[in-house]
Structure formats: C-alpha cells, structure tokens
Design an enzyme around this catalytic site. Sequence first.
Site, PDB file in Angstrom:
ATOM      1  N   GLY A  71       0.832  -1.206   0.000  1.00  0.00           N
ATOM      2  CA  GLY A  71       0.000   0.000   0.000  1.00  0.00           C
ATOM      3  C   GLY A  71       0.866   1.255   0.000  1.00  0.00           C
ATOM      4  CB  THR A  72       4.092   1.991   1.677  1.00  0.00           C
ATOM      5  OG1 THR A  72       3.594   1.700   2.990  1.00  0.00           O
ATOM      6  CG2 THR A  72       5.097   3.120   1.744  1.00  0.00           C
ATOM      7  CG  ASN A 151      -3.901   4.066  10.194  1.00  0.00           C
ATOM      8  OD1 ASN A 151      -4.226   5.136   9.689  1.00  0.00           O
ATOM      9  ND2 ASN A 151      -2.769   3.907  10.834  1.00  0.00           N
ATOM     10  CD  GLN A 179      -6.266  -0.127   8.343  1.00  0.00           C
ATOM     11  OE1 GLN A 179      -7.061  -1.018   8.648  1.00  0.00           O
ATOM     12  NE2 GLN A 179      -4.982  -0.210   8.655  1.00  0.00           N
ATOM     13  CB  SER A 199      -2.399  -3.009   1.553  1.00  0.00           C
ATOM     14  OG  SER A 199      -1.328  -3.793   1.996  1.00  0.00           O
ATOM     15  N   GLY A 200      -2.790  -6.063   0.378  1.00  0.00           N
ATOM     16  CA  GLY A 200      -3.246  -7.446   0.577  1.00  0.00           C
ATOM     17  C   GLY A 200      -3.335  -7.890   2.022  1.00  0.00           C
ATOM     18  CG  HIS A 201      -0.433  -6.509   5.120  1.00  0.00           C
ATOM     19  ND1 HIS A 201      -0.274  -6.161   6.436  1.00  0.00           N
ATOM     20  CD2 HIS A 201      -0.113  -5.411   4.400  1.00  0.00           C
ATOM     21  CE1 HIS A 201       0.137  -4.904   6.502  1.00  0.00           C
ATOM     22  NE2 HIS A 201       0.240  -4.425   5.284  1.00  0.00           N
ATOM     23  CB  THR A 237      10.176 -10.264 -11.678  1.00  0.00           C
ATOM     24  OG1 THR A 237      11.249 -10.120 -12.606  1.00  0.00           O
ATOM     25  CG2 THR A 237       9.484 -11.604 -11.884  1.00  0.00           C
ATOM     26  CB  CYS A 325       3.999   2.897  11.127  1.00  0.00           C
ATOM     27  SG  CYS A 325       2.798   2.035  10.144  1.00  0.00           S
TER      28      CYS A 325
HETATM   29  N1  PLP Z   1      -2.315   3.439   4.607  1.00  0.00           N
HETATM   30  C1  PLP Z   1      -2.966   3.047   5.706  1.00  0.00           C
HETATM   31  C2  PLP Z   1      -4.196   3.771   6.136  1.00  0.00           C
HETATM   32  C3  PLP Z   1      -2.496   1.949   6.453  1.00  0.00           C
HETATM   33  O1  PLP Z   1      -3.154   1.572   7.550  1.00  0.00           O
HETATM   34  C4  PLP Z   1      -1.324   1.283   6.014  1.00  0.00           C
HETATM   35  C5  PLP Z   1      -0.772   0.160   6.805  1.00  0.00           C
HETATM   36  O2  PLP Z   1      -0.994   0.041   7.983  1.00  0.00           O
HETATM   37  C6  PLP Z   1      -0.694   1.730   4.847  1.00  0.00           C
HETATM   38  C7  PLP Z   1      -1.222   2.809   4.172  1.00  0.00           C
HETATM   39  C8  PLP Z   1       0.518   1.045   4.323  1.00  0.00           C
HETATM   40  O3  PLP Z   1       0.203  -0.191   3.715  1.00  0.00           O
HETATM   41  P1  PLP Z   1       1.313  -1.324   3.554  1.00  0.00           P
HETATM   42  O4  PLP Z   1       1.556  -1.898   4.900  1.00  0.00           O
HETATM   43  O5  PLP Z   1       0.739  -2.310   2.590  1.00  0.00           O
HETATM   44  O6  PLP Z   1       2.530  -0.648   2.989  1.00  0.00           O
END
Ligand code: PLP
Length: 387
Positions: A71-72, A151, A179, A199-201, A237, A325
Amino acid sequence: MRRIYMDNSATTPVRQEVIEKMGEYYNTTFGNPSSVHHFGREAKKGLDKARGQVATVIGAEDEEIIFTSCGTEADNIAIIGSARANRNKGKHVITTKIEHHAVLHSCEQLEKEGFEVTYLGVDSEGMVDINELEKAIREDTILITMMHINNEVGTILPIKKVGEIAHKHGILFHVDAVQSFAKVPIDVNEMNIDMLSASGHKIYGPKGIGCLYLRKGTKVNPIIFGGAQERKISPGTENAPGIIGFGLAAELASKEMEQETDRLTALRDKLINGLLEKIPDVKVNGPRKERLAGNVNVGFKYVEGESLLLMLDLKGIAASSGSACTSGSLDPSHVLLAMGISHEIAQGSLRLSLGKYNTEEDIDYCLEVLPEIVQRLREMSPLCSNL
Ligand code: PLP
C-alpha cells in the site's frame, strides 16, 4: 496459553484458501509472467484473473489496476507520481493531518520539491470539515489525497462528498483505502475517485502486495524504473503468488463484507460498552457511528499505553497502542493529537482491532482481563492517588 489476536488493523493472518492457492504459484506454476513458455503463460493467466478480482471490488476496469509491492508504494506513486506529472498545472496539494505516514511522508517529499501542501484538521472524532476543504481549494490545487478509513480510530471519512468537490473543481482525487478496501462498499466511478491504494495483508491476503487503481487517462510519473511490467508504473518481476493471493483474498472478503460488517459491529459495540461499564475514567477515541466495524480505540487516564500492551500480551492478548508504524516510539499518536486528545490520554490509548477470527468468547475474555490490568497499572501510577 490462550492467545487472542486483536491487531487486525496492523495485519491479518492469511486465510487457508489463499495459502493453498499461492502454494500452486510457488510450486507448479512458478514461471515469470513475462516468459513466453508454458510456465510463464500460466503465471500470466493467474495475474490477469487477480487483476479482474481486485478491479471488481471497486467497480474499476481490469486495466486500471496496477499491482505494487504494498500500500505504501501505491500511495507514493499516486501522490508523488501524479504531482510530478501535473507540475505544469499547479503546485498545491490538499491532505489531512490524520493520514498514514505513507501519505504524510510522500507529501513532505513534495514540499521538498517546491509543492505546497495544506493539511486539513479534524474534529474530536477524526472527521474532516467539508467547508474547510472547499476553502482550502486554490486555482493551483492539483491533488486532494485523503484516507477512506483511519487506521487508528476507524473514522470513515466522507469520500463521496470529497470526490464530488474534487470533480467539480477538476482536481485529481486519491484515496488511501488500505483500511477500507473489501471492508466497506467502494465504487470509484460513483465516488469520483481517480486513484486508490489498497493492500493485501489487511484482508487475510499476503504481505508485500498492494495495488494502485489509476483511472484511465490519469497521468503519473514512475518513481522507480525498470522493465515494462505493470505499465512501467511499478516495474520489476511481478510477485505472482502474492498478486494471485491478493486477488482471491479480495474476492472472498468482498463476498463476506455485509455479513462480516454486522458481526464485527456487534462485537465491537459489546467490547466498547463493556469497557465503559467496567472501567472508570475511560474515553472512546473516535466516533461511535461512522466507524470501521472492528475498530475499538480507548484512552485510559493514569495508564501508560506501552505498559498496558505488555501486560495484555502476558495474558495472551495482542493489541496495539497506535498504528504499528508509530510503536517503538513513545511519541503520542499524531492522529489522536490532531483530534485534540490530551497527551495524557493519547499516551494511555489502546487499539483493539477485531477481525474474521475473533469470537464473542474473545470479547468476554478481554472484558475479564483488561479491567484488572488497568486497575493494577493505576495502583502503581504516581499520577493516580485516588485509587
Ligand atoms: N495506509 C494506511 C491507512 C495503512 O493503515 C497502512 C498500513 O498500515 C498503509 C497505508 C501502508 O500499507 P502497507 O503496509 O501495505 O505498505
């Protein structure tokens, strides 16, 4: 010891169906999707299917989905890439004070490059004021970037309304939906969204995979350079097992969305009401209504969040004191401070984020254990002389 995972906003376990599907792409179908032979073609087929699965969740077309490493990365491409591509049109960007660092730090990078960024404040529930947004728009505003669901406190932001305003002014609109993706309904066309990160996780898929929705015709400059994969916007890749796992996780989460929302809302409310009933001097951070189904965030007076986390962990409960984070630093959360919450309450705040595998018994156990821990920590606190 009984272990209960209540940190689903940090990450989720990968669901069994997804692990099995990914296994195939690590074993028999391991080819490089760019290769012309059978192994490559099979992997490419898997990628195409996943692109469709992800696109369907948000009402996009398959070719508008670009897989990224997380996601970042999607946030970085959307913000830095689109601002650089539109530099000739203006240098002003609007965001909020409660974004994830993936957005805030991308905006800081833009400031270093001569862009100006307006950071909108929020009210005590983490909600932005639409009038303030409208006032912040200038002739040279090129981008609005706003998260869909916060989040930390779970506030659901008025994305549809913001999309309307952005569209009316001809401003690009990026939504950080990490989220919210596959948890609440999203339609990129109805909501006038030009770019969206997921994001997948966070949805029982693998880590290290994300995507950027990029509306047809929206220009972004790449921020990393390499081969022609993912339209040269996220080259390298492809993580085929990750992409395929993400696709399946997205489809399954989307199918279960309604039922899971009802179930998690009931668990969340039971937990919040139970904590308010059993513990004195506790504050619910964030709204009671416009809130992500599984999010509980509470602040305890006279308690230090990190000690609370450690004691909960000793009892088998995994939680978080803010976003993953920011943990590791003792600074209070920027989100809670932006909501006007005092340093004292912010330091004593706890996020319990519920997910697919939490049950009512987990909530009962938490309601049994947490009041005792808070009581014990307060007894040890020099700030709390009345207990
Ligand atoms: N944006 C939000 C609102 C998030 O909560 C997060 C991860 O906690 C991210 C971005 C970043 O996603 P990723 O962990 O896939 O880099």
